[in-house]
Design a protein around this motif. Sequence first.
Motif, short mmCIF file in Angstrom:
data_model
loop_
_atom_site.label_atom_id
_atom_site.label_comp_id
_atom_site.label_asym_id
_atom_site.label_seq_id
_atom_site.Cartn_x
_atom_site.Cartn_y
_atom_site.Cartn_z
N ASP A 197 0.92 -1.34 -0.02
CA ASP A 197 -0.13 -0.29 0.00
C ASP A 197 0.84 1.02 0.02
O ASP A 197 0.16 2.50 0.10
N LYS A 198 1.95 1.13 -0.01
CA LYS A 198 3.19 1.99 0.12
C LYS A 198 2.84 2.45 1.45
O LYS A 198 3.50 3.98 1.32
N SER B 78 4.71 -0.94 5.14
CA SER B 78 5.91 -0.29 6.36
C SER B 78 6.51 -1.43 7.69
O SER B 78 7.64 -1.99 7.88
N ALA B 79 5.33 -2.13 8.20
CA ALA B 79 5.37 -3.69 9.19
C ALA B 79 5.90 -4.42 8.34
O ALA B 79 6.85 -5.32 8.46
N ALA C 227 -12.37 5.03 4.22
CA ALA C 227 -11.94 3.45 3.63
C ALA C 227 -10.48 3.39 3.70
O ALA C 227 -9.33 4.59 3.22
N PHE C 228 -9.44 2.44 3.73
CA PHE C 228 -8.18 2.53 3.75
C PHE C 228 -7.43 2.31 2.23
O PHE C 228 -6.73 2.04 2.08
N ALA D 2 -4.12 3.38 1.21
CA ALA D 2 -3.67 3.17 -0.04
C ALA D 2 -4.64 4.13 -0.79
O ALA D 2 -4.89 4.36 -1.86
N THR D 3 -5.88 4.46 0.10
CA THR D 3 -6.81 5.42 0.14
C THR D 3 -5.97 6.72 -0.85
O THR D 3 -6.50 7.71 -1.61
N GLY D 4 -4.70 6.95 -0.46
CA GLY D 4 -3.99 8.61 0.09
C GLY D 4 -3.49 8.12 -1.87
O GLY D 4 -2.94 9.88 -2.42
N ASN D 5 -3.61 6.68 -2.46
CA ASN D 5 -2.93 6.68 -3.53
C ASN D 5 -3.59 7.48 -4.37
O ASN D 5 -2.61 8.30 -5.19
N GLY D 6 -5.44 7.70 -4.21
CA GLY D 6 -5.80 8.66 -5.29
C GLY D 6 -5.23 10.31 -4.85
O GLY D 6 -5.50 10.85 -5.65
#
Length: 343
Positions: free
Chosen positions: A43-44, A49-50, A196-197, A224-228
């Motif tokens: 998910d970048k 990270s984990a 949503a994530f 991963a929502t932040g990728n948008g």
Amino acid sequence: MLGACGEKDDDKPAKENENASGESNKEEAFSVAMVTDVGGVDDKSFNQSAWEGVQAYGKEHDLKKGDGGFDYLQSKSDADYDSNLNALLRRDFNLIYGIGFMMEDAIAAVAEENPDNNFAIIDAEVKADNVVSVLFKEQEGAYLAGVAAAKMSKSGKIGFVGGVDIPVINRFHAGFVEGAKAVNPDIEIKVKYTGAFDKADLGKVTANSMYSSGVDVIFHAAGATGNGVFSEAKERKKKDPNANIWVIGVDADQYEEGKVDDKTNVTLTSMLKGVNTAVVDISNKAKNGEFPGGETLTYGLAEDGVKLADSRGAIPEDVQTVIDEYKEKIAKGEIKVPEKAEK
């Protein structure tokens, strides 16, 4: 454990010593695995990270991906949490991580059913002797992100895009607002929780609305929502190279995600969360017989658990000086950052 089988015995053939040594190494192997939250292992951001932490631990101890070494299972929805955790239990991993607040109930239930197994939960607290809970003071790192956003905004309007409305995301929200208002009390801050994530399309639509309203810096805490958000920012920057359009990433350094071309990048900075570092630290403690079961470990600015990534020159030196001043005050306890923002 090395005891008798580790002692030299000149009467034993070399091959037998090697076998004994091999058996000893096998006994000492300590395996680690994790179950991702929704959004994917790549998910970048948070899950990635984990996983980087689990991989780093595996590399440090010369382990291989798979049974007896290190691994992960991906959750496509919250319905996968229990089955994934139990699948890793059946594969006899020594320590199993649940990644994210959303896995709190699943970890609590599985830990109660399996008291002889060790677990770790990231971003939530589970009160059990066989579970270590790991929390971060996201509000402290987000405060610095707010300072950066307010200082870099030309419109006087900035935005926060959150994922699910839960305590950990509330801490990002609260810190961002406090930091921004500390340097500009008149700053206008638009806030939207997408719910949503793992929905990049929701992130893109939300960013489109914010940028269209005059917002020029968006901080996302949405996985991963932040990728948008990045996609929308890059499209706008490509259409108008002179536009003041920025994104502040989260959890991992998202500089590459903001790359428009070889010379242009919309990533202002990223609020780093040391999930990978915590995973390596706890895994090593567990391997050494020092598993902190029943404890809650909290990482903030003072512990280097949260911080801002290198801006690669996007943040001018005078602004960075201001950020560093606030960082020092928070680390020293001179500024107490709230965990909840007024809504």
